[in-house]
Scaffold this motif. Structure first.
Motif, PDB file in Angstrom:
ATOM      1  N   ARG A  43       0.812  -1.266  -0.109  1.00 14.74           N
ATOM      2  CA  ARG A  43      -0.075   0.157  -0.028  1.00 14.74           C
ATOM      3  C   ARG A  43       0.976   1.203   0.034  1.00 14.74           C
ATOM      4  O   ARG A  43       0.656   2.381  -0.708  1.00 14.74           O
ATOM      5  N   ARG A  44       1.994   1.259   0.670  1.00 16.06           N
ATOM      6  CA  ARG A  44       2.651   2.473   0.967  1.00 16.06           C
ATOM      7  C   ARG A  44       3.583   2.736  -0.524  1.00 16.06           C
ATOM      8  O   ARG A  44       3.695   3.873  -1.042  1.00 16.06           O
ATOM      9  N   ASP A  45       4.101   1.379  -1.105  1.00 16.11           N
ATOM     10  CA  ASP A  45       4.602   1.727  -2.361  1.00 16.11           C
ATOM     11  C   ASP A  45       3.470   2.388  -3.482  1.00 16.11           C
ATOM     12  O   ASP A  45       4.082   3.082  -4.306  1.00 16.11           O
ATOM     13  N   ALA A  46       2.384   1.910  -3.471  1.00 16.90           N
ATOM     14  CA  ALA A  46       1.223   2.145  -4.501  1.00 16.90           C
ATOM     15  C   ALA A  46       0.963   3.575  -4.201  1.00 16.90           C
ATOM     16  O   ALA A  46       0.864   4.291  -5.111  1.00 16.90           O
ATOM     17  N   GLN A  47       1.030   4.141  -2.831  1.00 17.19           N
ATOM     18  CA  GLN A  47       0.643   5.512  -2.824  1.00 17.19           C
ATOM     19  C   GLN A  47       1.887   6.344  -2.978  1.00 17.19           C
ATOM     20  O   GLN A  47       1.677   7.421  -3.605  1.00 17.19           O
ATOM     21  N   THR A  48       3.099   5.936  -2.826  1.00 17.53           N
ATOM     22  CA  THR A  48       4.301   6.894  -3.284  1.00 17.53           C
ATOM     23  C   THR A  48       4.707   6.685  -4.769  1.00 17.53           C
ATOM     24  O   THR A  48       5.537   7.642  -5.215  1.00 17.53           O
ATOM     25  N   GLN A  49       4.319   5.868  -5.286  1.00 14.68           N
ATOM     26  CA  GLN A  49       4.828   5.663  -6.796  1.00 14.68           C
ATOM     27  C   GLN A  49       4.059   6.727  -7.630  1.00 14.68           C
ATOM     28  O   GLN A  49       3.004   7.227  -7.358  1.00 14.68           O
ATOM     29  N   ALA A  50       4.848   7.364  -8.529  1.00 20.32           N
ATOM     30  CA  ALA A  50       4.683   8.386  -9.152  1.00 20.32           C
ATOM     31  C   ALA A  50       3.523   8.134 -10.251  1.00 20.32           C
ATOM     32  O   ALA A  50       3.837   6.958 -10.887  1.00 20.32           O
ATOM     33  N   PRO A  51       2.439   8.816 -10.640  1.00 18.48           N
ATOM     34  CA  PRO A  51       1.542   8.382 -11.715  1.00 18.48           C
ATOM     35  C   PRO A  51       1.988   8.425 -13.081  1.00 18.48           C
ATOM     36  O   PRO A  51       3.126   9.266 -13.365  1.00 18.48           O
ATOM     37  N   GLY A  52       1.881   7.539 -14.094  1.00 20.06           N
ATOM     38  CA  GLY A  52       2.270   7.450 -15.005  1.00 20.06           C
ATOM     39  C   GLY A  52       3.825   6.722 -15.119  1.00 20.06           C
ATOM     40  O   GLY A  52       4.389   6.827 -16.333  1.00 20.06           O
ATOM     41  N   SER A  53       4.116   6.130 -14.161  1.00 17.96           N
ATOM     42  CA  SER A  53       5.347   5.718 -14.205  1.00 17.96           C
ATOM     43  C   SER A  53       5.362   4.255 -14.612  1.00 17.96           C
ATOM     44  O   SER A  53       6.371   3.235 -14.235  1.00 17.96           O
ATOM     45  N   GLY A  54       4.526   3.742 -15.390  1.00 22.20           N
ATOM     46  CA  GLY A  54       4.369   2.323 -15.870  1.00 22.20           C
ATOM     47  C   GLY A  54       3.322   1.793 -15.061  1.00 22.20           C
ATOM     48  O   GLY A  54       3.275   0.489 -15.515  1.00 22.20           O
ATOM     49  N   SER A  55       2.985   2.052 -14.098  1.00 22.46           N
ATOM     50  CA  SER A  55       1.911   1.436 -13.389  1.00 22.46           C
ATOM     51  C   SER A  55       0.441   1.665 -14.042  1.00 22.46           C
ATOM     52  O   SER A  55       0.036   2.423 -14.592  1.00 22.46           O
ATOM     53  N   TYR A  56      -0.274   0.453 -13.805  1.00 21.00           N
ATOM     54  CA  TYR A  56      -1.435   0.413 -14.405  1.00 21.00           C
ATOM     55  C   TYR A  56      -2.478   1.385 -13.595  1.00 21.00           C
ATOM     56  O   TYR A  56      -2.504   1.007 -12.455  1.00 21.00           O
ATOM     57  N   GLN A  57      -3.134   2.019 -14.285  1.00 21.27           N
ATOM     58  CA  GLN A  57      -4.111   3.152 -13.712  1.00 21.27           C
ATOM     59  C   GLN A  57      -5.434   3.049 -14.399  1.00 21.27           C
ATOM     60  O   GLN A  57      -5.268   3.012 -15.783  1.00 21.27           O
ATOM     61  N   ARG A  58      -6.617   3.048 -13.854  1.00 18.57           N
ATOM     62  CA  ARG A  58      -7.763   3.182 -14.290  1.00 18.57           C
ATOM     63  C   ARG A  58      -7.947   4.736 -14.868  1.00 18.57           C
ATOM     64  O   ARG A  58      -7.653   5.473 -14.424  1.00 18.57           O
ATOM     65  N   ALA A  59      -8.385   4.522 -16.293  1.00 16.61           N
ATOM     66  CA  ALA A  59      -8.876   5.983 -16.929  1.00 16.61           C
ATOM     67  C   ALA A  59     -10.439   6.135 -16.696  1.00 16.61           C
ATOM     68  O   ALA A  59     -11.107   5.361 -16.736  1.00 16.61           O
TER      69      ALA A  59
END
Length: 87
Positions: A43-59
């Protein structure tokens, strides 16, 4: 007189019969603590990860609309350039 031998039973059970339950309890505690720690770390890694850095996010629907507009512009640009990749 007969010598008295010490009772080999602990708590009315044979010596060593408590080893398995104690080991199982210890393993359960360790497993639960590891799972909780792993979930918190994820959870901590998911929150601190910059958006658009290759992680999947819902559009969101608005973002999907923007993506379709961008795709349409790219298609028009390619059509004007005769199908070449770059203008």
């Amino acid at each position: 007189m007969a010598q008295q031998r010490p009772n080999p039973k602990a708590l009315g059970k044979p010596k060593g019969s408590l080893n398995a339950p104690i080991a199982a309890f210890t393993m359960a505690v360790l497993l639960c603590s590891y799972c909780i720690s792993s979930i918190r770390t994820a959870r901590r890694d998911a929150q601190t990860q910059a958006p658009g850095s290759g992680s999947y996010q819902r559009a969101t629907p608005f973002e999907r609309k923007d993506e379709s507009w961008v795709q349409q512009a790219l298609d028009e640009s390619r059509a004007q350039n005769g199908g070449k990749g770059r203008p």
